[in-house]
Design an enzyme around this catalytic site. Structure first.
Site, short mmCIF file in Angstrom:
data_model
loop_
_atom_site.label_atom_id
_atom_site.label_comp_id
_atom_site.label_asym_id
_atom_site.label_seq_id
_atom_site.Cartn_x
_atom_site.Cartn_y
_atom_site.Cartn_z
N LYS B 44 0.84 -1.20 0.00
CA LYS B 44 0.00 0.00 0.00
C LYS B 44 0.88 1.26 0.00
O LYS B 44 1.94 1.27 0.61
CB LYS B 44 -0.87 -0.03 1.26
CG LYS B 44 -2.03 0.94 1.29
CD LYS B 44 -2.89 0.68 2.53
CE LYS B 44 -4.03 1.65 2.68
NZ LYS B 44 -4.86 1.35 3.88
N SER B 182 -9.60 1.10 3.19
CA SER B 182 -8.84 1.93 2.29
C SER B 182 -7.76 1.18 1.50
O SER B 182 -7.20 1.74 0.56
CB SER B 182 -8.19 3.05 3.09
OG SER B 182 -7.28 2.51 4.04
N SER B 206 -9.69 -1.42 7.20
CA SER B 206 -9.19 -1.11 5.86
C SER B 206 -8.53 -2.28 5.13
O SER B 206 -8.32 -2.20 3.93
CB SER B 206 -8.18 0.05 5.93
OG SER B 206 -8.86 1.26 6.13
#
Lengths: 496, 529
Positions: B44, B182, B206
């Site tokens: 990420k 996310s 997330s």
């Protein structure tokens, strides 16, 4: 009309001398301003994304040392909080400080009249709290007209202790005594250089005369600026009160100091909301006080008052001289060494006078600072013993002392031998040479014998050579005439 | 071996998974001693890496290159796995859709998508000049040089940057559903078989939510189990490093490679705590073969939950019961009811504080002088107004309210108290000891081993076209099932169930990560029969 009463409290930021900074491994340059900007910063000091604080335990040790010395209640659990505000030199957008649970609270300093004759009474200064916090970077402004400022993050994240006192002070003498005491204390504890000029120590003043609102004064870089700002501000507030100042109309004000007067910086009501919040990743500081405090106590230096008491009681030294000794580590050590070399108690008691008044006095005249290499305690005490035993006159003794300092080689010679060489063995018969006629005879003889030197003095302006002539005269008179008398007469006779 | 760089670029064109793709990824280590040899991964874009920007999918950091690697990234490289690129996310991890970021939306591979979102790629090369610390030999500064004609003392880096179509949002198919967030890019990379595993961050769900929406495993370990050094803080008291994969054993292996203490992260569990957990784990082996006690919190009987989810939840529990793996007990964790407002109070408060460092002065985006009017507002205010997206600005404002002198006691402190209650209640429910609490209360010797709850309340993710028009508070509802575990820091595995976007969370007591992994393996065994 009597002056309205003055109330003063201090807020002091003390920069800790530690190897590394409060929350990172970068070196702590304290306020060494000569270091290249931004050369002692780590990723965390610049608040790079993804970095985290790591508490430096040395800072806690230093804070506890100070807390014990200030008689504070140390918290077994304390924690760090964030204080938010934006400023170019505040890289995180907040300062990590101790707002909710500081490391120590409720301390005091006793300033006793006994040690501080200028105080009208014993004075207790209450310490509200000590908190550990980060310093910010430094903004460097190039000129008033330029809208560019550079930022040096070397200072960012240096450990500070913020100390707040209650408004226990009522005049500048108390402030002066307190600051001298505090600076000496942090230097003795070896936790701060104590320099106001470099910003290692920063003092803000909270001040009001009764009837006036509290005013905070910032940017005070020296002790004299602190004292002068207080004097000015007291007058200003009294004038304001006399000209119909209304408590209601003003909010708490922050003022600066420009060297001559205090000036308005901002009002508290326009201050921002700091949005204090406990830091979410720094663990709480948990201390095993029962175990820790005795250990730290055992490594603390003797307190200033105890040192003075010791000197006054066990060495029979006056308060003034005791203070001179404790403010000069080398001198104190020299004194104690010399003390142990003397056996006769009467002579021991004369030691302090010889050291502080004669030795320091003549050093000050020659603008030399005392250091332990000037003269050995043995040579110094031998001289004093001979003087006090009446073998050398006081005046001659002073000359020999200066000679020994300037001619270190002679320090190894027995004092009496040296005195003999100079013809300075005290002669107990009274030489009636104190009239100018016979003095002039002696001087004239010396001048004739040393005509080359006289020429150098008169024609080449080598005034200092006059000392040689004085020395010759002293020798001639066995040192029983004040050198100053010779000096003056020689100057008259040589017409210089 | 997974897809090659060309294939990755092609597939990425449609779903917009990556913020940057490595042009020359290090080949995976074939050594038999490399624990993650032969595995490729994506990470990420809120973990710092030195080979490409670490953008957090924000304009604020769109070209920011970190001078240091995150601990996670260093450990993965040491373990022999190969990073393919960095994945798209909601800006600063704030969101649960991965459609809000500066680099456009990531789409859900489970749902049809006809047109490409990426128009082209651009290769970007830069050089860094590193200074090494004399103290510890670590890199202490790294100047980025755009002129690299003399490469003798420079290290070169290059990456491929996608360029979005201007009308990317119009190109999204009507049937497209959100990928979740996310960590949506990380989930999509796994779902599309572009990598063997991916790394995400899980603050309130997330990792688990996008794992559920893409039908893969998503593991959120105990808070503090994996170092956060180099993970850009969103809400530090909740942020955890999460692992996603289609293969449970891979999740396990990756977790083992990352499950280490780190002196750089003050919240990372210490070696002594880890040792205690390990010893207790060995002792608990004597329970092997006994039925695992499963708690079902009554507070998860949520009105908004789809009937189909309730039905599948029952069927899952029945299958596990029938195979004599578990016994089920109803339990109560009353504070779960308050967890949503508690979470949004705390995470916005922390975020507003953490994001206050982005002022454009030291790094990152800075507004042009010509775009400022300093008579109206200071330059850093304009920088922040234009550098942060709408949701980030909203959460900063919410957080500042919670921390303000009028909101602190009524909001922040109350939320902190509820969080404490929630943790106490979970401690009462579980049989195991919370790894940071010394003694176990007598009351709960008969507690449960695990909790099983759904990952989401809906059987399908919202349609992208609907989600865009959802008001923020309604969108926060998507996190309702994942937030309680985040607040309590509990290890939680979201496992895929049946086909489609459905997942269930296996939750263990704080510190019981291996118990969760072992249980997930047992459940996997039952379900694959």
């Amino acid at each position: 009309m009597t002056k309205p009463q003055l109330k003063i409290g201090l807020e002091i930021h003390t920069q800790l001398q530690t190897i590394s900074k409060l929350f990172s491994n970068s070196l702590n340059p304290t306020s060494n301003l000569s270091i290249i900007p931004n050369s002692t910063t780590s990723f965390f000091d610049n608040s790079l994304p993804g970095t985290q604080p790591k508490l430096n335990n040395q800072c806690i040790l230093n804070a506890i040392k100070l807390a014990i010395s200030l008689n504070c209640k140390i918290s077994s659990i304390s924690s760090f909080d964030r204080k938010h505000y934006f400023y170019g030199d505040q890289p995180l957008g907040y300062q990590i400080t101790q707002h909710f649970n500081p490391i120590a609270k409720n301390g005091f300093i006793k300033l006793l009249k006994k040690y501080n004759p200028k105080l009208s009474n014993d004075l207790i200064i209450n310490i509200q709290q000590l908190q550990l916090e980060q310093d910010t970077g430094r903004s460097i402004y190039h000129s008033i007209n330029s809208n560019i400022s550079n930022i040096d993050f070397n200072r960012s994240n240096i450990p500070l202790i913020e100390m707040v006192t209650l408004p226990n002070f009522s005049n500048i003498e108390e402030i002066r005594i307190f600051l001298q005491y505090y600076i000496k204390l942090i230097q003795d504890l070896n936790i701060c250089t104590g320099d106001l000029e470099t910003g290692a120590l920063r003092v803000d003043v909270n001040i009001n005369v009764i009837g006036h609102k509290r005013v905070e004064i910032k940017n005070l870089p020296t002790i004299s600026s602190i004292l002068n700002a207080i004097k000015f501000e007291e007058k200003r507030q009294i004038n304001e009160l006399n000209s119909g100042y209304s408590l209601l109309s003003n909010s708490i004000e922050t003022r600066g100091w420009n060297g001559k007067s205090t000036y308005h910086l901002r009002n508290k009501e326009s201050n921002i909301d700091y949005r204090y919040v406990p830091d979410m990743e720094l663990p709480k500081i948990k201390l095993d006080l029962n175990n820790l405090i005795p250990k730290i106590n055992s490594i603390l230096p003797v307190s200033i008052n105890d040192k003075i008491d010791n000197l006054m009681n066990n060495y029979k030294i006056s308060l003034r001289d005791s203070k001179i000794l404790i403010n000069n580590e080398k001198l104190l050590k020299f004194y104690l060494n010399s003390w142990s070399l003397i056996n006769d108690i009467k002579i021991k008691e004369k030691l302090i006078n010889w050291l502080v008044h004669e030795l320091l006095g003549s050093l000050t005249k020659s603008e030399i600072e005392f250091n332990e290499n000037l003269i050995s305690p043995k040579s110094f005490t031998n001289l004093i013993i001979e003087i006090e035993n009446g073998n050398i006159t006081k005046n001659n003794g002073k000359l020999i002392l200066l000679h020994l300092i300037n001619n270190k080689i002679d320090q190894s010679k027995p004092i009496l031998e040296l005195a003999k060489e100079f013809g300075m063995i005290a002669n107990n018969s009274i030489n009636d040479i104190n009239n100018n006629d016979s003095l002039d005879n002696i001087i004239n003889n010396i001048l004739i014998k040393n005509d080359k030197i006289v020429k150098e003095i008169k024609e080449n302006g080598k005034i200092k050579k006059i000392n040689f002539l004085i020395g010759q005269c002293m020798r001639q008179t066995n040192g029983n005439v004040q050198p100053k008398i010779f000096e003056d007469r020689i100057k008259v006779l040589l017409n210089i | 071996m997974k897809a090659n760089i060309k294939q990755i670029q092609n597939i990425n064109k449609r779903y917009n998974v990556f913020t940057s793709i490595r042009s020359n990824p290090t080949p995976p280590d074939n050594s038999p001693f490399a624990p993650l040899g032969n595995l490729t991964y994506a990470i990420k874009d809120n973990f710092t890496t030195r080979d490409e920007p670490t953008s957090c999918s924000s304009k604020m950091l769109s070209s920011y290159v970190s001078p240091f690697d995150s601990t996670v990234s260093s450990l993965l490289n040491q373990s022999g796995s190969s990073c393919i690129g960095k994945t798209n996310m909601d800006e600063f991890a704030m969101g649960n859709s991965t459609i809000s970021g500066f680099f456009g939306p990531t789409l859900n591979p489970l749902y049809p998508q006809e047109r490409d979102l990426i128009e082209s790629y651009e290769e970007i090369t830069f050089a860094t000049k590193d200074s090494i610390s004399e103290n510890d030999g670590e890199i202490i500064s790294s100047d980025i040089m755009n002129d690299y004609t003399n490469t003798s003392d420079l290290s070169l880096h290059s990456y491929i940057k996608p360029k979005l179509y201007n009308d990317a949002f119009d190109r999204i198919s009507n049937e497209q559903r959100i990928v979740g967030g996310s960590s949506g890019g990380s989930a999509a990379a796994v779902a599309l078989d572009l990598v063997d595993f991916s790394i995400g961050s899980d603050t309130g769900g997330s990792v688990r939510l996008p794992a559920c929406y893409t039908n893969i495993y998503g593991f959120k370990p105990t808070y503090g189990r994996i170092s956060r050094w180099g993970l850009l803080a969103y809400a530090q008291s909740l942020d955890t490093v999460g692992i996603m994969s289609k293969d449970l054993d891979t999740v396990w292996k990756v977790f083992m490679s990352l499950d280490l203490s780190d002196s750089k992260d003050p919240s990372c569990l210490s070696d002594s705590t880890r040792e205690k957990i390990a010893i207790e784990r060995i002792h608990s082996k004597k329970n092997v073969g006994k039925k695992i006690k499963i708690g079902i919190p009554v507070e998860f009987q949520i009105e908004e939950m789809d009937e189909s989810i309730k039905k599948y939840w029952k069927s899952l529990l029945n299958k596990l019961k029938e195979s004599k793996l578990i016994e089920v007990y109803p339990v109560s964790v009353p504070s779960i009811k308050y967890s949503l407002p508690t979470y949004y109070t705390l995470c916005t408060a922390e975020a507003s504080s953490n994001l206050s460092r982005y002022d454009g002065i030291r790094y990152g985006y800075r507004v042009l002088e010509s775009e400022c009017n300093v008579d109206i507002e200071p330059e850093f205010v304009t920088t922040r107004n234009t550098g942060f997206g709408e949701e980030v600005r909203r959460r900063i404002i919410l957080g500042n309210y919670a921390l303000s002198s009028y909101g602190f006691d009524s909001h922040f402190m109350k939320a902190t108290a509820v969080r404490g209650m929630l943790i106490d209640e979970f401690n009462d429910v579980f049989r195991d000891r919370h790894c940071l609490i010394e003694t176990k209360q007598l009351k709960s010797t008969n507690g449960v081993d695990m909790i099983i709850v759904p990952t989401t309340t809906t059987s399908q993710p919202p349609l992208v076209k609907d989600f865009k028009n959802t008001d923020p508070v309604t969108s926060y509802m998507n996190d309702i099932c994942t937030i309680p575990m985040s607040l309590a820091g509990l290890p939680t595995m979201s496992i895929p169930y049946c086909e489609g976007a459905m997942g269930f969370q296996l939750v263990g007591q704080h510190g019981q990560d291996y118990k969760v992994l072992e249980f997930a393996r047992l459940v996997d065994g039952v379900l694959s029969k």
